[in-house]
Design a protein around this motif. Structure first.
Motif, mmCIF file in Angstrom:
data_model
loop_
_atom_site.group_PDB
_atom_site.id
_atom_site.type_symbol
_atom_site.label_atom_id
_atom_site.label_comp_id
_atom_site.label_asym_id
_atom_site.label_seq_id
_atom_site.Cartn_x
_atom_site.Cartn_y
_atom_site.Cartn_z
ATOM 1 N N LEU A 1 -11.803 25.837 105.072
ATOM 2 C CA LEU A 1 -13.327 25.922 104.330
ATOM 3 C C LEU A 1 -14.196 24.903 105.120
ATOM 4 N N ILE A 2 -15.104 25.557 105.624
ATOM 5 C CA ILE A 2 -16.072 24.456 106.122
ATOM 6 C C ILE A 2 -17.663 24.453 105.612
ATOM 7 N N ARG A 3 -17.709 25.154 104.549
ATOM 8 C CA ARG A 3 -19.169 25.149 104.014
ATOM 9 C C ARG A 3 -18.941 25.195 102.355
ATOM 10 N N SER A 4 -19.723 24.632 101.718
ATOM 11 C CA SER A 4 -19.577 24.658 100.145
ATOM 12 C C SER A 4 -19.904 25.951 99.676
ATOM 13 N N VAL A 5 -19.270 26.140 98.479
ATOM 14 C CA VAL A 5 -19.291 27.409 97.654
ATOM 15 C C VAL A 5 -20.430 27.023 96.693
ATOM 16 N N ALA A 6 -21.042 25.937 96.440
ATOM 17 C CA ALA A 6 -22.077 25.968 95.607
ATOM 18 C C ALA A 6 -23.157 26.829 95.878
ATOM 19 N N PRO B 1 -20.845 34.736 92.715
ATOM 20 C CA PRO B 1 -19.535 34.408 91.936
ATOM 21 C C PRO B 1 -18.238 35.160 92.605
ATOM 22 N N GLU B 2 -18.519 36.235 93.286
ATOM 23 C CA GLU B 2 -17.479 36.992 93.786
ATOM 24 C C GLU B 2 -16.945 36.157 95.178
ATOM 25 N N GLN B 3 -17.826 35.464 96.019
ATOM 26 C CA GLN B 3 -17.490 34.728 97.090
ATOM 27 C C GLN B 3 -16.802 33.371 96.640
ATOM 28 N N ARG B 4 -17.120 33.114 95.279
ATOM 29 C CA ARG B 4 -16.324 31.813 94.649
ATOM 30 C C ARG B 4 -15.110 32.118 94.164
ATOM 31 N N LYS B 5 -15.122 33.378 93.684
ATOM 32 C CA LYS B 5 -13.615 33.861 93.384
ATOM 33 C C LYS B 5 -12.839 33.963 94.417
ATOM 34 N N VAL B 6 -13.117 34.729 95.621
ATOM 35 C CA VAL B 6 -12.420 34.836 96.767
ATOM 36 C C VAL B 6 -11.770 33.582 97.339
ATOM 37 N N VAL B 7 -12.805 32.418 97.422
ATOM 38 C CA VAL B 7 -12.399 31.211 97.950
ATOM 39 C C VAL B 7 -10.983 30.453 97.119
ATOM 40 N N LEU C 1 -8.223 27.611 98.523
ATOM 41 C CA LEU C 1 -9.197 26.697 99.094
ATOM 42 C C LEU C 1 -9.953 25.921 97.998
ATOM 43 N N GLY C 2 -10.112 24.474 98.163
ATOM 44 C CA GLY C 2 -11.012 23.859 96.903
ATOM 45 C C GLY C 2 -12.161 23.281 97.543
ATOM 46 N N LYS C 3 -11.783 22.153 98.099
ATOM 47 C CA LYS C 3 -13.223 21.265 98.475
ATOM 48 C C LYS C 3 -13.258 21.480 100.024
ATOM 49 N N ILE C 4 -14.457 21.146 100.738
ATOM 50 C CA ILE C 4 -14.575 21.466 101.950
ATOM 51 C C ILE C 4 -13.370 20.700 102.902
ATOM 52 N N ALA D 1 -16.871 35.101 105.780
ATOM 53 C CA ALA D 1 -17.032 34.416 106.927
ATOM 54 C C ALA D 1 -17.891 33.648 107.260
ATOM 55 N N HIS D 2 -18.857 33.424 106.790
ATOM 56 C CA HIS D 2 -19.846 32.535 106.902
ATOM 57 C C HIS D 2 -19.504 31.094 106.464
ATOM 58 N N LEU D 3 -18.329 30.904 105.377
ATOM 59 C CA LEU D 3 -18.107 29.824 104.709
ATOM 60 C C LEU D 3 -16.637 29.078 105.484
ATOM 61 N N ILE D 4 -15.956 29.901 106.419
ATOM 62 C CA ILE D 4 -14.818 29.641 106.860
ATOM 63 C C ILE D 4 -14.530 29.509 108.261
ATOM 64 N N SER D 5 -13.469 28.892 108.812
ATOM 65 C CA SER D 5 -13.111 28.663 110.079
ATOM 66 C C SER D 5 -11.634 29.353 110.182
ATOM 67 N N VAL D 6 -11.387 30.325 111.151
ATOM 68 C CA VAL D 6 -10.187 30.799 111.097
ATOM 69 C C VAL D 6 -9.478 30.704 112.544
ATOM 70 N N GLU D 7 -8.017 30.311 112.381
ATOM 71 C CA GLU D 7 -7.291 30.149 113.710
ATOM 72 C C GLU D 7 -5.734 31.064 113.724
#
Length: 61
Positions: free
Chosen positions: A8-13, A17-23, A28-31, A51-57
């Motif tokens: 998680l690279i960006r805050s869910v604040a 609500p759907e995006q918060r539930k997915v995270v 995932l919790g904090k940045i 996709a705009h909130l995360i980094s994937v490897e």
């Protein structure tokens, strides 16, 4: 088989609500928190919603 390392690279604040539930469902919790999930169609579909909130490897087992 390959796994995905999701960070998680960006805050869910102030996100939908759907995006918060997915995270939260991904574990995932904090940045900068990181989880490893299996690479399958269901996981990829969920990741596209945030996709705009995360980094994937990719990680080999």
């Amino acid at each position: 088989m390959t796994d995905l390392k999701i960070t998680l690279i960006r805050s869910v604040a102030h996100r939908l609500p759907e995006q918060r539930k997915v995270v939260e469902a991904l574990g995932l919790g904090k940045i900068n928190s990181t989880v490893v999930q299996p690479d399958n169609a269901a996981t990829r579909g969920v990741l596209m919603k945030i996709a705009h909130l995360i980094s994937v490897e990719e990680v080999n087992k």
